[in-house]
Design a protein around this motif. Sequence first.
Motif: not given
Length: 237
Positions: A228-229, A231-233, A235-236
């Motif tokens: 999840v981390l 993926h979030e990074q 996207v950011a």
Amino acid sequence: MHDDPTELDGYDWPTCVAPRCGRQLWATEAGRFACRPCEDATAARVRELPVLFSRLDSTAMLMKGGRRAGAVTSGSRTPPIPPRLDVLALVGPGGIAARLSAIEDAWRGALGWTVAPWRGNSAEAVPHLVKFLGDNLLWACSSYDSIGQDIDDLRRLHGECRALADGDKRGGRVQVGFCPARYEDGALCWQPLTAATDNHRIHCHACGARWDGLGEWRDLREAQKAAVLAHEQGVAA
């Protein structure tokens, strides 16, 4: 894990054929179809079956939840069928004895032996059937290529008997997030995972990844958080 890994590239190390196992066989188990832990677990389940049968094959168990003696039965003088039909299905025809007998017959056929005659009623037959399966389980795990299905059938039979004898309710399933395993191309599997409340193994039916026991469950949770981390990074960025 096996105790003598091969260095040959592309070698597919043999695994246990039991459906819920799939462990790599040890070098000392070479030539076997089922691993020794599965053999030991199956032997223990088979040994318990006569005791479980006796507990189920009792008036108290068959009539549990039934009406009191002398209750009116709509004018019929015929006693009602015991309300515990689930118990009756195990101790009666087609139940425990018949299911064990089917396995014995298949093993005798594979061994080239004569099929044994039916040994009296179910209560009389079960001890003989259990003795035969216990005496020949090592052979089956070592030499019988259909032993995987038999191990699973015996596990299910034992589970059914134990649940009814102990009055346990069937375990449910709960959502435990998504599968964090990756395929060879690096893509995340990310299939929804579920876990049975009465089982210690989580299995992804999409990619085949497994997590067995509390320690590996923690690894699963950490891998999910890391995915999840990442993926979030991504996207950011």
